[in-house]
Design a protein around this motif. Sequence first.
Motif, PDB file in Angstrom:
ATOM      1  N   UNK A  49      26.519  18.412  27.679  1.00  0.00           N
ATOM      2  CA  UNK A  49      27.560  17.493  27.325  1.00  0.00           C
ATOM      3  C   UNK A  49      27.244  16.640  26.102  1.00  0.00           C
ATOM      4  N   UNK A  86      38.672  20.053  21.935  1.00  0.00           N
ATOM      5  CA  UNK A  86      38.364  19.947  23.556  1.00  0.00           C
ATOM      6  C   UNK A  86      37.179  18.863  23.521  1.00  0.00           C
ATOM      7  N   UNK A  87      37.124  18.352  24.574  1.00  0.00           N
ATOM      8  CA  UNK A  87      35.986  17.245  25.009  1.00  0.00           C
ATOM      9  C   UNK A  87      35.001  17.729  25.763  1.00  0.00           C
ATOM     10  N   UNK A  88      33.856  17.272  25.757  1.00  0.00           N
ATOM     11  CA  UNK A  88      32.812  17.402  26.819  1.00  0.00           C
ATOM     12  C   UNK A  88      32.501  15.979  27.189  1.00  0.00           C
ATOM     13  N   UNK A  89      32.651  15.729  28.707  1.00  0.00           N
ATOM     14  CA  UNK A  89      32.685  14.409  29.248  1.00  0.00           C
ATOM     15  C   UNK A  89      31.554  14.334  30.147  1.00  0.00           C
ATOM     16  N   UNK A  90      30.703  13.463  30.092  1.00  0.00           N
ATOM     17  CA  UNK A  90      29.688  13.192  31.311  1.00  0.00           C
ATOM     18  C   UNK A  90      29.718  12.015  32.035  1.00  0.00           C
ATOM     19  N   UNK A 149      30.171  11.581  18.984  1.00  0.00           N
ATOM     20  CA  UNK A 149      29.503  11.697  20.293  1.00  0.00           C
ATOM     21  C   UNK A 149      29.587  10.001  20.496  1.00  0.00           C
ATOM     22  N   UNK A 190      31.945  13.816  24.024  1.00  0.00           N
ATOM     23  CA  UNK A 190      31.875  14.430  22.801  1.00  0.00           C
ATOM     24  C   UNK A 190      33.209  15.266  22.388  1.00  0.00           C
ATOM     25  N   UNK A 191      33.600  14.620  21.570  1.00  0.00           N
ATOM     26  CA  UNK A 191      35.082  15.279  20.938  1.00  0.00           C
ATOM     27  C   UNK A 191      34.975  16.362  19.843  1.00  0.00           C
ATOM     28  N   UNK A 192      35.488  17.363  20.008  1.00  0.00           N
ATOM     29  CA  UNK A 192      35.531  18.187  18.827  1.00  0.00           C
ATOM     30  C   UNK A 192      36.674  17.812  17.760  1.00  0.00           C
ATOM     31  N   UNK A 227      29.153   9.669  28.707  1.00  0.00           N
ATOM     32  CA  UNK A 227      28.936  10.194  27.466  1.00  0.00           C
ATOM     33  C   UNK A 227      30.173  11.275  27.028  1.00  0.00           C
ATOM     34  N   UNK A 282      30.783  23.065  22.622  1.00  0.00           N
ATOM     35  CA  UNK A 282      32.157  23.037  21.947  1.00  0.00           C
ATOM     36  C   UNK A 282      32.525  24.373  21.509  1.00  0.00           C
TER      37      UNK A 282
END
Lengths: 257, 106
Positions: free
Chosen positions: A46, B3-7, B72, B23-25, B21, A52
């Motif tokens: 993450x 798209x986003x990654x979320x933790x 991030x 993270x965004x594209x 945490x 991505x």
Amino acid sequence: MRIGACIVLLTAMAGAALATEIPPDQRRSGYSFMSPDTKAMQDEDTANPGMLSVLDGEALWKRKAGSADKACADCHNDARVSMKGVAAHYPAFAKALGRPVDLEGRINLCRTNHQQASPFAYESRELLALTAFVAQQSRGLPIAAGDDPQLAPFVDKGHALFMQRQGQLNLACANCHDDNWDKKLAGSAITQGQPTGYPLYRLEWQSLGSLQRRLRACITGIRAQAYDYGSPELVELELYLMSRARGMPIETPAVRP
Amino acid sequence: MPSALINVPKKAKRGDVIEIKTLMSHIMETGYRHTASGDVVPRDIITSFTCRFNGTEVFRADLYPAIAANPFITFFTTVTESGKFEFEWIGDKGFSETAQASITVE
């Protein structure tokens, strides 16, 4: 100051005995040269911006394309099964072409032959994403490229290119990445040039990039004329580098400074 | 492809400090670069990030051109009840993305 340091280093390199190959037990991924912060970025999915693109590639894998109206998944089904370990064997020999193709080349061949779609441009978002998604299925598996006996002459050609001095600085890949990988150049680790994590997210690029992009940047750095994307020379270099890294685990998508 | 990654931890004890945490594209084009023909590449950045927990804002950040691509953002917060984190990124050219994540407090 920097120019002075470069001259000192180059003089030292010119004096060094050429090209002793790195013994297998001393091979190190570029990962081991990185700062703890950058390692942490790669280690956590993450936090790794390469993920991505992997997610993007997963969507592309399922999307129908071309006049055949087929998606990758329509033939290859679940990539987690069908693509496991595939990237570890690339570049591989393409019978129809009589020469090796890398993973990007294979994806574009599939697009033109089976999907009847136009090939993706090199370094396009789509090609990098699909390649990263396919290669990520091999993460942790040992590199096994170059085993095919038909590839032997091409590995040799790649090896010759690796040893060939070229450009205004008159340097071969081997002068840095075989002989001086434990030293630094302008404050940065030289590294061994092991292609374990491509396509990878480079902080300097602020994007994902292919091994060919990395090679072209290096060739420009020694002030030589870079080979075109997709040229046989670049694929042969990729093939030699992958066979040189045989047995090292794949890290795709890696993060590098 | 935004798209986003979320933790976000799935579970936490009441009052625990947890790390979030995101993270965004995004390309985060600065607006200071020029093309080969000399034209300015127009600015295209995320300008604001907000995190709400059960509707209440718990974190906000303004972003500027010096911030790298694919921002991030991590921060710490405490939770006293189960609920949902909602994240929102707003930027140039009408960019607007949201994501959410739930947490169970024991």
